[in-house]
Design a protein around this motif. Structure first.
Motif, short mmCIF file in Angstrom:
data_model
loop_
_atom_site.label_atom_id
_atom_site.label_comp_id
_atom_site.label_asym_id
_atom_site.label_seq_id
_atom_site.Cartn_x
_atom_site.Cartn_y
_atom_site.Cartn_z
N ALA A 2 0.83 -1.21 0.00
CA ALA A 2 0.00 0.00 0.00
C ALA A 2 0.86 1.26 0.00
CB ALA A 2 -0.94 -0.01 1.21
N VAL A 3 2.00 1.21 0.67
CA VAL A 3 2.91 2.35 0.69
C VAL A 3 3.49 2.57 -0.71
CG1 VAL A 3 5.10 3.23 1.61
CG2 VAL A 3 3.43 2.17 3.14
N LEU A 4 3.88 1.49 -1.36
CA LEU A 4 4.39 1.60 -2.73
C LEU A 4 3.33 2.21 -3.64
CD1 LEU A 4 6.28 -1.81 -3.20
CD2 LEU A 4 7.21 0.41 -2.52
N GLY A 5 2.10 1.75 -3.51
CA GLY A 5 1.01 2.28 -4.32
C GLY A 5 0.78 3.75 -4.08
N ALA A 6 0.83 4.18 -2.82
CA ALA A 6 0.63 5.60 -2.49
C ALA A 6 1.74 6.45 -3.09
CB ALA A 6 0.57 5.78 -0.98
N LEU A 7 2.96 5.95 -3.04
CA LEU A 7 4.08 6.70 -3.62
C LEU A 7 3.99 6.76 -5.14
CD1 LEU A 7 6.82 5.30 -1.27
CD2 LEU A 7 6.30 7.73 -1.57
N LEU A 8 3.56 5.66 -5.76
CA LEU A 8 3.41 5.65 -7.22
C LEU A 8 2.30 6.58 -7.67
CD1 LEU A 8 3.92 1.86 -7.96
CD2 LEU A 8 5.38 3.73 -8.76
N ASP A 9 1.28 6.76 -6.86
CA ASP A 9 0.16 7.64 -7.21
C ASP A 9 0.49 9.12 -7.09
OD1 ASP A 9 -1.45 5.48 -7.80
OD2 ASP A 9 -2.48 5.48 -5.85
N ALA A 10 1.56 9.46 -6.38
CA ALA A 10 1.93 10.86 -6.19
C ALA A 10 2.36 11.47 -7.52
CB ALA A 10 3.04 10.97 -5.16
N LYS A 11 2.05 12.73 -7.69
CA LYS A 11 2.39 13.47 -8.91
C LYS A 11 3.66 14.29 -8.69
CE LYS A 11 -1.49 12.14 -10.72
NZ LYS A 11 -1.47 10.71 -10.70
N GLU A 41 16.98 3.63 2.74
CA GLU A 41 18.26 2.92 2.93
C GLU A 41 18.63 2.10 1.72
OE1 GLU A 41 17.72 0.58 6.44
OE2 GLU A 41 17.72 2.33 7.77
N ARG A 42 17.63 1.53 1.05
CA ARG A 42 17.88 0.67 -0.11
C ARG A 42 18.00 1.46 -1.42
NH1 ARG A 42 15.32 -2.26 3.67
NH2 ARG A 42 15.86 -4.45 3.88
N GLY A 43 17.83 2.79 -1.33
CA GLY A 43 17.98 3.62 -2.51
C GLY A 43 16.76 3.67 -3.42
N TRP A 44 15.61 3.20 -2.94
CA TRP A 44 14.38 3.24 -3.74
C TRP A 44 13.78 4.63 -3.74
CZ3 TRP A 44 10.55 -1.37 -3.89
CH2 TRP A 44 11.25 -2.57 -4.09
N LEU A 45 14.02 5.40 -2.68
CA LEU A 45 13.42 6.72 -2.51
C LEU A 45 14.49 7.78 -2.30
CD1 LEU A 45 10.60 6.09 0.13
CD2 LEU A 45 10.35 6.15 -2.36
N ARG A 46 14.09 9.00 -2.59
CA ARG A 46 14.83 10.17 -2.13
C ARG A 46 13.85 11.01 -1.33
NH1 ARG A 46 15.25 15.21 -4.45
NH2 ARG A 46 13.61 15.70 -5.95
N ARG A 60 7.11 19.59 6.27
CA ARG A 60 6.87 18.24 5.76
C ARG A 60 8.15 17.68 5.16
NH1 ARG A 60 1.33 20.06 2.80
NH2 ARG A 60 -0.03 19.71 4.59
N ARG A 61 8.25 16.34 5.20
CA ARG A 61 9.33 15.66 4.49
C ARG A 61 8.67 14.98 3.30
NH1 ARG A 61 14.48 13.95 4.55
NH2 ARG A 61 14.89 15.10 6.45
N PHE A 62 9.13 15.31 2.12
CA PHE A 62 8.58 14.75 0.89
C PHE A 62 9.38 13.54 0.46
CE2 PHE A 62 7.43 19.29 0.61
CZ PHE A 62 6.05 19.15 0.54
N TYR A 63 8.69 12.61 -0.24
CA TYR A 63 9.32 11.38 -0.71
C TYR A 63 8.94 11.15 -2.17
CZ TYR A 63 9.74 10.40 4.28
OH TYR A 63 10.03 10.47 5.61
N GLU A 64 9.92 10.66 -2.95
CA GLU A 64 9.62 10.22 -4.31
C GLU A 64 10.59 9.10 -4.67
OE1 GLU A 64 9.98 13.48 -7.03
OE2 GLU A 64 12.16 13.39 -7.06
N GLY A 67 14.80 6.52 -9.97
CA GLY A 67 14.50 5.79 -11.20
C GLY A 67 14.47 4.28 -11.00
N SER A 68 15.51 3.76 -10.35
CA SER A 68 15.56 2.31 -10.12
C SER A 68 14.54 1.89 -9.07
CB SER A 68 16.96 1.88 -9.69
OG SER A 68 17.33 2.47 -8.46
N GLY A 69 14.26 2.77 -8.10
CA GLY A 69 13.26 2.45 -7.07
C GLY A 69 11.88 2.30 -7.68
#
Length: 96
Positions: A2-11, A41-46, A60-64, A67-69
């Motif tokens: 669900a977290v991955l889905g929420a991040l993918l849905d972000a614009k 830690e795994r480099g999927w997000l910045r 706020r702390r933003f996340y996205e 490319g590889s993540g």
């Protein structure tokens, strides 16, 4: 997932932040923030802090995804969907 889905849905013009991810994933912060830490830690997000001041609340702390993540997240979600289909499981949120 669900977290991955929420991040993918972000614009790009409206990046996800911690509590928005909690809301969109329907999970509490005690679950979401450790997941975000592991993905960082795994480099999927910045991540980055909000720069504009907003009286009455902390920045706020933003996340996205990196490319590889993003590629790894899509692969993980596709693998989960294939696994669920193999066992004839319905997607979450469906009727019983």
């Amino acid at each position: 997932m669900a977290v991955l889905g929420a991040l993918l849905d972000a614009k790009p013009d409206a990046p996800a932040w911690g509590l928005s991810i909690c809301r969109d994933a329907d999970l509490g912060p005690g679950t979401v923030y450790p997941i975000l830490d592991r993905l960082l830690e795994r480099g999927w997000l910045r991540s980055w802090d909000e720069v504009e001041a907003h009286p009455g609340r902390p920045a706020r702390r933003f996340y996205e995804f990196t490319g590889s993540g993003r590629a790894q997240a899509l692969e993980a979600l596709e693998a989960r969907a294939a696994s669920r289909a193999r066992f004839s499981l319905r997607p979450t949120g469906g009727t019983a």
